[in-house]
Design a protein around this motif. Structure first.
Motif, PDB file in Angstrom:
ATOM      1  N   PHE A 201       0.182  -0.362  19.570  1.00 33.24           N
ATOM      2  CA  PHE A 201       1.352   0.516  19.545  1.00 33.24           C
ATOM      3  C   PHE A 201       2.412  -0.047  20.483  1.00 33.24           C
ATOM      4  CE2 PHE A 201      -1.065   2.043  23.148  1.00 33.24           C
ATOM      5  CZ  PHE A 201      -0.113   2.466  24.074  1.00 33.24           C
ATOM      6  N   ASP A 202       3.622   0.466  20.362  1.00 32.57           N
ATOM      7  CA  ASP A 202       4.739   0.010  21.188  1.00 32.57           C
ATOM      8  C   ASP A 202       5.619   1.209  21.485  1.00 32.57           C
ATOM      9  OD1 ASP A 202       6.696  -1.329  22.534  1.00 32.57           O
ATOM     10  OD2 ASP A 202       7.463  -2.452  20.807  1.00 32.57           O
ATOM     11  N   LEU A 203       5.354   1.844  22.625  1.00 31.67           N
ATOM     12  CA  LEU A 203       6.125   3.035  22.995  1.00 31.67           C
ATOM     13  C   LEU A 203       7.520   2.625  23.453  1.00 31.67           C
ATOM     14  CD1 LEU A 203       5.627   6.153  23.283  1.00 31.67           C
ATOM     15  CD2 LEU A 203       5.319   5.712  25.733  1.00 31.67           C
ATOM     16  N   PRO A 204       8.574   3.225  22.893  1.00 34.54           N
ATOM     17  CA  PRO A 204       9.937   2.863  23.306  1.00 34.54           C
ATOM     18  C   PRO A 204      10.156   3.088  24.802  1.00 34.54           C
ATOM     19  CG  PRO A 204       9.963   4.206  21.314  1.00 34.54           C
ATOM     20  CD  PRO A 204       8.555   4.250  21.831  1.00 34.54           C
ATOM     21  N   ASP A 205      10.950   2.214  25.412  1.00 33.70           N
ATOM     22  CA  ASP A 205      11.242   2.342  26.841  1.00 33.70           C
ATOM     23  C   ASP A 205      11.845   3.695  27.181  1.00 33.70           C
ATOM     24  OD1 ASP A 205      10.293  -0.198  27.232  1.00 33.70           O
ATOM     25  OD2 ASP A 205      12.280  -1.151  27.339  1.00 33.70           O
ATOM     26  N   SER A 206      12.535   4.293  26.225  1.00 33.96           N
ATOM     27  CA  SER A 206      13.171   5.592  26.472  1.00 33.96           C
ATOM     28  C   SER A 206      12.146   6.700  26.701  1.00 33.96           C
ATOM     29  CB  SER A 206      14.072   5.967  25.288  1.00 33.96           C
ATOM     30  OG  SER A 206      13.305   6.051  24.090  1.00 33.96           O
ATOM     31  N   GLN A 207      10.897   6.459  26.323  1.00 32.55           N
ATOM     32  CA  GLN A 207       9.841   7.459  26.494  1.00 32.55           C
ATOM     33  C   GLN A 207       8.918   7.120  27.664  1.00 32.55           C
ATOM     34  OE1 GLN A 207      10.030  10.240  24.905  1.00 32.55           O
ATOM     35  NE2 GLN A 207      11.777   9.458  23.712  1.00 32.55           N
ATOM     36  N   ILE A 208       9.354   6.179  28.507  1.00 33.44           N
ATOM     37  CA  ILE A 208       8.567   5.785  29.678  1.00 33.44           C
ATOM     38  C   ILE A 208       9.365   6.067  30.935  1.00 33.44           C
ATOM     39  CG2 ILE A 208       7.437   3.875  30.868  1.00 33.44           C
ATOM     40  CD1 ILE A 208       7.065   2.522  28.156  1.00 33.44           C
ATOM     41  N   ALA A 209       8.772   6.829  31.855  1.00 37.70           N
ATOM     42  CA  ALA A 209       9.422   7.151  33.129  1.00 37.70           C
ATOM     43  C   ALA A 209       8.653   6.482  34.256  1.00 37.70           C
ATOM     44  CB  ALA A 209       9.472   8.656  33.347  1.00 37.70           C
ATOM     45  N   GLU A 210       9.324   5.643  35.009  1.00 34.71           N
ATOM     46  CA  GLU A 210       8.694   4.977  36.146  1.00 34.71           C
ATOM     47  C   GLU A 210       8.797   5.869  37.375  1.00 34.71           C
ATOM     48  OE1 GLU A 210       9.769   1.251  39.001  1.00 34.71           O
ATOM     49  OE2 GLU A 210       9.826   0.848  36.837  1.00 34.71           O
ATOM     50  N   MET A 211       7.674   6.107  38.054  1.00 29.69           N
ATOM     51  CA  MET A 211       7.676   6.928  39.260  1.00 29.69           C
ATOM     52  C   MET A 211       6.489   6.581  40.133  1.00 29.69           C
ATOM     53  SD  MET A 211       6.526  10.687  37.789  1.00 29.69           S
ATOM     54  CE  MET A 211       8.003  10.800  36.795  1.00 29.69           C
ATOM     55  N   ASP A 212       6.525   7.047  41.367  1.00 26.92           N
ATOM     56  CA  ASP A 212       5.434   6.812  42.292  1.00 26.92           C
ATOM     57  C   ASP A 212       4.158   7.463  41.773  1.00 26.92           C
ATOM     58  OD1 ASP A 212       4.747   5.929  45.213  1.00 26.92           O
ATOM     59  OD2 ASP A 212       3.892   7.932  44.988  1.00 26.92           O
ATOM     60  N   GLU A 213       3.043   6.774  41.963  1.00 27.70           N
ATOM     61  CA  GLU A 213       1.761   7.276  41.451  1.00 27.70           C
ATOM     62  C   GLU A 213       1.446   8.685  41.936  1.00 27.70           C
ATOM     63  OE1 GLU A 213      -2.825   6.870  42.513  1.00 27.70           O
ATOM     64  OE2 GLU A 213      -1.647   5.055  42.786  1.00 27.70           O
ATOM     65  N   ASP A 214       1.714   8.967  43.220  1.00 26.66           N
ATOM     66  CA  ASP A 214       1.393  10.284  43.763  1.00 26.66           C
ATOM     67  C   ASP A 214       2.122  11.401  43.030  1.00 26.66           C
ATOM     68  OD1 ASP A 214      -0.362   9.312  45.618  1.00 26.66           O
ATOM     69  OD2 ASP A 214       1.109   9.210  47.241  1.00 26.66           O
ATOM     70  N   VAL A 215       3.330  11.124  42.567  1.00 32.56           N
ATOM     71  CA  VAL A 215       4.132  12.145  41.900  1.00 32.56           C
ATOM     72  C   VAL A 215       3.563  12.465  40.515  1.00 32.56           C
ATOM     73  CG1 VAL A 215       6.438  12.709  41.031  1.00 32.56           C
ATOM     74  CG2 VAL A 215       6.184  11.398  43.152  1.00 32.56           C
ATOM     75  N   ILE A 216       2.959  11.472  39.874  1.00 34.53           N
ATOM     76  CA  ILE A 216       2.479  11.650  38.500  1.00 34.53           C
ATOM     77  C   ILE A 216       1.491  12.802  38.403  1.00 34.53           C
ATOM     78  CG2 ILE A 216       1.198  10.570  36.609  1.00 34.53           C
ATOM     79  CD1 ILE A 216       2.296   7.858  37.631  1.00 34.53           C
ATOM     80  N   TYR A 217       0.536  12.857  39.321  1.00 28.26           N
ATOM     81  CA  TYR A 217      -0.493  13.896  39.279  1.00 28.26           C
ATOM     82  C   TYR A 217       0.113  15.296  39.350  1.00 28.26           C
ATOM     83  CZ  TYR A 217      -3.842  10.128  40.187  1.00 28.26           C
ATOM     84  OH  TYR A 217      -4.597   8.984  40.114  1.00 28.26           O
ATOM     85  N   ALA A 218       1.185  15.434  40.110  1.00 26.30           N
ATOM     86  CA  ALA A 218       1.812  16.743  40.274  1.00 26.30           C
ATOM     87  C   ALA A 218       2.689  17.129  39.091  1.00 26.30           C
ATOM     88  CB  ALA A 218       2.644  16.753  41.562  1.00 26.30           C
ATOM     89  N   ARG A 219       3.199  16.130  38.345  1.00 27.26           N
ATOM     90  CA  ARG A 219       4.128  16.430  37.262  1.00 27.26           C
ATOM     91  C   ARG A 219       3.436  16.648  35.917  1.00 27.26           C
ATOM     92  NH1 ARG A 219       9.280  14.869  39.082  1.00 27.26           N
ATOM     93  NH2 ARG A 219      10.122  15.936  37.244  1.00 27.26           N
ATOM     94  N   LEU A 220       2.265  16.052  35.720  1.00 31.99           N
ATOM     95  CA  LEU A 220       1.589  16.171  34.436  1.00 31.99           C
ATOM     96  C   LEU A 220       1.245  17.613  34.046  1.00 31.99           C
ATOM     97  CD1 LEU A 220      -0.775  13.065  34.258  1.00 31.99           C
ATOM     98  CD2 LEU A 220       1.318  13.486  32.967  1.00 31.99           C
ATOM     99  N   PRO A 221       0.856  18.483  34.971  1.00 32.87           N
ATOM    100  CA  PRO A 221       0.532  19.860  34.555  1.00 32.87           C
ATOM    101  C   PRO A 221       1.696  20.563  33.874  1.00 32.87           C
ATOM    102  CG  PRO A 221      -0.360  19.449  36.724  1.00 32.87           C
ATOM    103  CD  PRO A 221       0.505  18.260  36.387  1.00 32.87           C
ATOM    104  N   GLN A 222       2.924  20.197  34.224  1.00 34.06           N
ATOM    105  CA  GLN A 222       4.102  20.798  33.599  1.00 34.06           C
ATOM    106  C   GLN A 222       4.636  19.959  32.438  1.00 34.06           C
ATOM    107  OE1 GLN A 222       4.100  20.397  37.215  1.00 34.06           O
ATOM    108  NE2 GLN A 222       3.087  22.392  37.207  1.00 34.06           N
TER     109      GLN A 222
END
Length: 317
Positions: A201-222
């Motif tokens: 697969f090839d996910l478009p760059d527009s659907q990828i958000a770069e962020m600090d790893e620690d933030v990812i865990y907190a944002r996924l529930p929402q």
């Protein structure tokens, strides 16, 4: 390099060679036997700087002290290369390492060539590293590898249980397959580029958000701003945030099973070290590590307290 964040203590290390030399075993002592008795042993335990490593280091320290050893605490060393250099130079005697790190970082292999079977990978790493005077004790089931996760209800709603499911979703509805990931994961051949290639697969760059790893865990529930995100599979925040790790059904990600690494010289002098850690390694599953890590990462308990409680509850001290 397998890099993690979440430091529970400050440990400054300008270079591995600048560490203060500490005793790594009494040369005048004949060593202990093979019954878990380390009376008279003098040992130094190291670890990397992130929470899981410091926790594992404290488990090692307490277990060795219970066996009668005099233990110096050098946990919290910054970076895989530095803690490894401390081991091979004799500044520390032992520390917990990951098979994937051993294969790629310490032995210099390409991650793409890594065996997909955990036992095969361990055997290769242990055999090759023996030439460097490093012994890998039996590995734990716990595998702190990369993973893709989502909130449990999001994964259920989108019908994604495996990465094959995720790839199909990315090709059909890229917006629903949106991803949050750290910069390193997005650039590594054994990270996102390799994953896209392996699963087709090839996910478009527009659907990828770069962020600090620690933030990812907190944002996924929402699911904000992404439905899916990069995680490490033994991280306690998986449990704390009710996340579901998507099954890597093609075994793409390199295995990072936890194993105690010991200087051959140290183990020759104190063979009982192996007896001390065998029952501990048997207990370390992904679920156990997630629960222990959650107590540190989410509940903010001290690693020493969590380590002692773990050993007491399992009748190891």
């Amino acid at each position: 390099m397998h890099i993690r964040t979440g430091i529970v203590r400050t440990f400054t290390l300008l270079a591995a060679t600048s560490l203060v030399l500490v005793g790594c075993g009494d040369d005048d002592d004949g060593g202990s036997g093979g019954d878990g008795d380390l009376s008279g042993a003098s040992l130094t335990v190291g670890s990397k700087e992130f929470n899981e490593q410091v926790l594992l280091g404290q488990i090692a320290i307490i277990a060795l002290e219970e066996a009668g050893a005099d233990v110096q605490d050098q946990t919290g060393i910054q970076g895989s290369e530095n803690v490894r250099a401390a081991l091979t130079s004799g500044e520390i005697d032992l520390y917990w390492e990951y098979t994937g790190t051993g294969y790629t970082v310490h032995l210099g292999h390409d991650a793409a060539d890594a065996p997909t079977d955990s036992a095969e990978l361990f055997d290769q790493v242990a055999t090759e590293d023996a030439e460097n005077g490093v012994v890998w004790l039996d590995p734990a089931e716990a595998n702190n590898t990369y993973g893709i996760a989502a909130a449990a209800d999001t994964a259920e709603e989108l019908g994604v249980e495996t990465l094959t499911d995720y790839a199909a979703l990315a090709n059909k509805d890229p917006e629903a397959a949106s991803l949050c990931a750290a910069a390193e994961f997005l650039d590594r051949a054994d990270g996102w580029p390799g994953l896209e290639k392996a699963y087709g697969f090839d996910l478009p760059d527009s659907q990828i958000a770069e962020m600090d790893e620690d933030v990812i865990y907190a944002r996924l529930p929402q699911s904000d701003p992404c439905n899916f995100g990069e995680v490490f599979e033994t991280d306690g925040r998986i449990v704390g945030n009710d996340l579901q790790v998507i099954e890597d059904d093609k075994s793409f990600f390199v295995k990072y099973n936890i194993a105690m690494t010991v200087r051959q010289e140290t183990l020759d002098q104190y063979p009982a070290i192996e007896d001390v850690f065998a029952p501990i390694s048997e207990l370390l599953t992904n679920e156990t590590m997630q629960e222990l890590n959650a107590r540190v990462d989410v509940d903010e308990e001290f690693p020493e307290d969590v380590a002692r409680d773990f050993l007491e509850q399992n009748d190891l001290i």
